[in-house]
Design an enzyme around this catalytic site. Structure first.
Site, short mmCIF file in Angstrom:
data_model
loop_
_atom_site.label_atom_id
_atom_site.label_comp_id
_atom_site.label_asym_id
_atom_site.label_seq_id
_atom_site.Cartn_x
_atom_site.Cartn_y
_atom_site.Cartn_z
N SER A 9 10.89 36.79 -23.20
CA SER A 9 11.92 37.62 -22.60
C SER A 9 11.69 37.74 -21.09
O SER A 9 10.57 37.99 -20.64
CB SER A 9 11.90 39.00 -23.25
OG SER A 9 12.98 39.77 -22.79
N GLU B 69 10.93 30.82 -15.58
CA GLU B 69 12.35 30.68 -15.28
C GLU B 69 12.56 30.27 -13.82
O GLU B 69 13.42 29.44 -13.51
CB GLU B 69 13.09 31.99 -15.57
CG GLU B 69 13.02 32.45 -17.00
CD GLU B 69 11.84 33.36 -17.32
OE1 GLU B 69 11.91 34.09 -18.31
OE2 GLU B 69 10.83 33.36 -16.55
N ASN C 144 5.58 28.67 -16.06
CA ASN C 144 4.89 29.60 -15.19
C ASN C 144 3.80 28.83 -14.44
O ASN C 144 2.98 28.17 -15.05
CB ASN C 144 4.30 30.74 -16.02
CG ASN C 144 3.72 31.84 -15.18
OD1 ASN C 144 2.81 31.61 -14.41
ND2 ASN C 144 4.24 33.05 -15.34
N HIS D 48 7.29 32.20 -11.80
CA HIS D 48 7.44 32.45 -13.24
C HIS D 48 8.12 31.24 -13.88
O HIS D 48 8.69 30.39 -13.19
CB HIS D 48 8.26 33.71 -13.48
CG HIS D 48 7.52 34.97 -13.17
ND1 HIS D 48 7.90 36.19 -13.69
CD2 HIS D 48 6.42 35.21 -12.42
CE1 HIS D 48 7.06 37.12 -13.26
NE2 HIS D 48 6.17 36.56 -12.49
N CYS E 151 11.35 38.84 -17.22
CA CYS E 151 11.01 40.04 -16.45
C CYS E 151 12.21 40.42 -15.57
O CYS E 151 13.22 39.70 -15.53
CB CYS E 151 9.78 39.78 -15.59
SG CYS E 151 10.12 38.67 -14.19
N CYS F 208 13.17 37.66 -12.91
CA CYS F 208 13.89 36.53 -13.50
C CYS F 208 15.27 36.97 -14.01
O CYS F 208 16.25 36.24 -13.89
CB CYS F 208 13.06 35.90 -14.60
SG CYS F 208 11.52 35.17 -13.96
N ASP G 141 -0.01 39.03 -14.37
CA ASP G 141 1.31 38.40 -14.42
C ASP G 141 2.42 39.43 -14.53
O ASP G 141 3.47 39.28 -13.93
CB ASP G 141 1.39 37.39 -15.58
CG ASP G 141 2.64 36.55 -15.51
OD1 ASP G 141 2.77 35.76 -14.56
OD2 ASP G 141 3.50 36.67 -16.41
#
Length: 149
Positions: free
Chosen positions: A80, A57, A44, A55, A82, A85, A145
């Site tokens: 996990s 990912e 991130n 982010h 969002c 992503c 975030d």
């Protein structure tokens, strides 16, 4: 139970998350691999780059550059994913995601599964502890975030 390859790349995602935390950012890291071969890793970068879309990912996938296909790859993420992503995972056709934890943020595992993505939840103690520490220390940044007031 994770296999050795999954454990190795999830640890790399955690190390990226830790680096982000040490830089004053949100501690979420990711790695993209094809079998035993690392394609890219990222974290991130919202705070560090002032980029709301960076982010963990997304940073990892950006660093991977253009790929002809993601169909034999696994995305590892410390937290996990969002919806943004998750949508990217589905859009790129990434068939497998290994998630460090979903206790501090319940992402979109069911939605990923409904789109045919294999989702493995590692329930990793280090990932949980790092996120819990960050949320306790910087609740305003965490809420920013995840786009909550």
């Amino acid at each position: 139970m994770l296999n050795d390859t999954d454990a190795k790349f999830l640890r790399l995602a955690y190390d990226e998350a830790r680096a982000g935390y040490d830089e004053g950012g949100c501690p979420i890291g990711s790695a993209l691999a094809e079998g035993d071969r690392l394609i890219a890793q990222g974290r991130n970068q919202r705070v560090q780059q002032g980029d709301p879309i960076a982010h963990g990912e997304m940073d990892c996938l950006r660093k991977a550059g253009r790929q002809k296909s993601y169909r034999s790859m696994t995305l590892y993420t410390s937290l996990s994913p969002c919806m943004m992503c998750t949508g990217t995972i589905i859009q790129f056709g990434i068939p497998r995601v290994v998630i460090g934890e979903n206790e501090t943020f319940g992402g979109n595992e069911d939605f990923l599964r409904s789109k045919g993505v294999e989702v493995i939840l590692a329930d990793d103690a280090d990932c949980k502890a790092l996120m819990a520490r960050f949320i306790e220390e910087q609740p305003e940044l965490w809420n920013e975030d995840i786009a909550e007031e």
